[in-house]
Write a protein that holds these residues in place. Structure first.
Motif, mmCIF file in Angstrom:
data_model
loop_
_atom_site.group_PDB
_atom_site.id
_atom_site.type_symbol
_atom_site.label_atom_id
_atom_site.label_comp_id
_atom_site.label_asym_id
_atom_site.label_seq_id
_atom_site.Cartn_x
_atom_site.Cartn_y
_atom_site.Cartn_z
ATOM 1 N N GLU A 126 90.921 10.638 158.141
ATOM 2 C CA GLU A 126 91.468 9.363 158.589
ATOM 3 C C GLU A 126 90.868 8.888 159.911
ATOM 4 O OE1 GLU A 126 95.722 9.811 158.758
ATOM 5 O OE2 GLU A 126 95.752 10.933 156.867
ATOM 6 N N HIS A 127 90.893 9.727 160.932
ATOM 7 C CA HIS A 127 90.546 9.264 162.276
ATOM 8 C C HIS A 127 89.045 9.071 162.474
ATOM 9 C CE1 HIS A 127 94.700 9.805 163.323
ATOM 10 N NE2 HIS A 127 94.657 11.097 163.022
ATOM 11 N N HIS A 128 88.243 9.930 161.867
ATOM 12 C CA HIS A 128 86.792 9.855 162.080
ATOM 13 C C HIS A 128 86.039 10.036 160.768
ATOM 14 C CE1 HIS A 128 87.057 9.627 166.438
ATOM 15 N NE2 HIS A 128 87.931 10.619 166.415
ATOM 16 N N ARG A 129 86.509 9.347 159.749
ATOM 17 C CA ARG A 129 86.016 9.533 158.378
ATOM 18 C C ARG A 129 84.504 9.341 158.251
ATOM 19 N NH1 ARG A 129 83.974 10.090 154.359
ATOM 20 N NH2 ARG A 129 84.672 9.906 152.212
ATOM 21 N N ARG A 130 83.918 8.406 158.975
ATOM 22 C CA ARG A 130 82.509 8.060 158.761
ATOM 23 C C ARG A 130 81.547 9.167 159.208
ATOM 24 N NH1 ARG A 130 79.624 5.873 163.171
ATOM 25 N NH2 ARG A 130 80.807 5.702 165.118
ATOM 26 N N HIS A 131 82.045 10.121 159.970
ATOM 27 C CA HIS A 131 81.175 11.183 160.475
ATOM 28 C C HIS A 131 81.051 12.368 159.522
ATOM 29 C CE1 HIS A 131 80.649 9.483 164.498
ATOM 30 N NE2 HIS A 131 81.905 9.073 164.382
ATOM 31 N N PHE A 132 81.846 12.384 158.454
ATOM 32 C CA PHE A 132 81.927 13.578 157.605
ATOM 33 C C PHE A 132 81.524 13.271 156.173
ATOM 34 C CE2 PHE A 132 84.798 14.122 161.158
ATOM 35 C CZ PHE A 132 84.432 15.372 161.619
ATOM 36 N N TYR A 133 80.866 14.252 155.575
ATOM 37 C CA TYR A 133 80.398 14.108 154.195
ATOM 38 C C TYR A 133 81.436 14.667 153.228
ATOM 39 C CZ TYR A 133 77.483 14.395 150.039
ATOM 40 O OH TYR A 133 76.986 14.238 148.777
ATOM 41 N N PHE A 134 81.956 13.790 152.356
ATOM 42 C CA PHE A 134 82.911 14.193 151.339
ATOM 43 C C PHE A 134 82.353 14.046 149.921
ATOM 44 C CE2 PHE A 134 85.722 13.527 154.924
ATOM 45 C CZ PHE A 134 86.719 14.474 154.754
ATOM 46 N N GLY A 135 81.213 13.419 149.784
ATOM 47 C CA GLY A 135 80.641 13.236 148.457
ATOM 48 C C GLY A 135 79.568 12.162 148.449
#
Length: 293
Positions: A126-135
């Protein structure tokens, strides 16, 4: 005694007990992925702490506080990344207004999260979603593969393929566990010295980051899992330990049994306390995995 020795040969701390903790970032309040093992000096076999117990992360925090207060001097390894990469891009989360040192960042992560049991899934989701790879919807996974200096050193020396805290997909991801661990470190405060961020006074118990399965490799095993008692005890023997008692253990339990013995074996080696590629800025911001030279 297990002596922590500086590069100039001076003894800084005598440790009387060693422990290894396998950690979990899973959602919820109880986590089968958490296990703790401990051992004394010499070749005493490592033993599980509270075997069969399903730990919460807050119980681990309480256990660490108790170790800080008792008369033993502990060296405790925890299997998660104590900070994200910073050296390669100059910021933990580029484009965001976040602290630039590890302790400040731990406080920031904790302030952002209301997840159960020191969880940190919301920090990523939620807070920093754009920095992490989920798919695949996030773009190319390679664009998220940013590593700390210790991970680059580990990979370059053939230690394996270290993970990054920005990869939040798959069974091997360490992201959620690491950010949950940063919350624990913040709540722990100065009860324990945290290497290499703190020197800590002589005689104080100390917490270090470890990679449990690196000790399995150090013990001569080819794979990452110890599937039989013979496999486990062969690794323990190469790590200077007497055989473990018991009949069968889970992967998390064999990880910490091997890691406790391995951490004890290398604790007195100055090489690991002063990695040649770890300067003051890295020690302050990224930290280092104990056991990577």
């Amino acid at each position: 005694m297990l002596k922590r020795v500086q590069h100039d040969g001076r003894v800084v701390t005598d440790f009387t007990r060693v422990a290894a903790i396998d950690w979990s970032g899973a959602k919820g309040r109880r986590h089968k992925g958490i296990a703790i093992a401990a051992c004394g000096p010499g070749d005493a076999p490592p033993e599980l702490i509270a075997p069969g117990h399903v730990w919460s992360r807050r119980e681990v925090l309480d256990w660490l506080r108790e170790r800080a207060a008792d008369s033993e001097r502990w060296l405790i390894g925890m299997d998660f990344s104590f900070a994200p990469p910073r050296m390669v891009r100059g910021c933990y989360l580029p484009g965001e207004d976040v602290p630039g040192d590890a302790r400040g960042f731990w406080a920031y992560v904790d302030a952002k999260c209301a997840d159960d049991d020191l969880g940190a899934a919301s920090f990523l989701e939620e807070h920093h979603r754009r920095h992490f790879y989920f798919g695949a919807a996030d773009g190319k996974k390679a664009d998220f593969m940013h590593f700390r200096q210790c991970e680059l050193a580990f990979n370059a020396k053939g230690g394996g393929k270290a993970s990054t805290v920005y990869d939040a997909i798959g069974a091997a991801q360490v992201a959620k566990a690491s950010f949950a661990g940063m919350r624990l470190l913040h709540h722990l405060g100065d009860a324990l010295a945290v290497w290499p961020f703190d020197e800590g006074p002589p005689g104080q118990s100390m917490l270090v980051e470890i990679y449990c399965r690196a000790f399995i490799r150090m013990g001569g095993a080819r794979g990452l899992k110890l599937r039989t008692m013979d496999d486990l005890n062969a690794v323990l023997a190469r790590l200077g330990s007497a055989p473990a008692a018991g009949a069968a253990y889970s992967d998390h339990e064999t990880d910490v049994l091997a890691a406790a013995a391995g951490l004890r074996q290398i604790a007195a080696d100055p090489l690991y306390w002063q990695p040649k590629d770890m300067g003051p800025e890295i020690a302050r911001t990224e930290g280092w995995t104990f056991g990577v030279d």
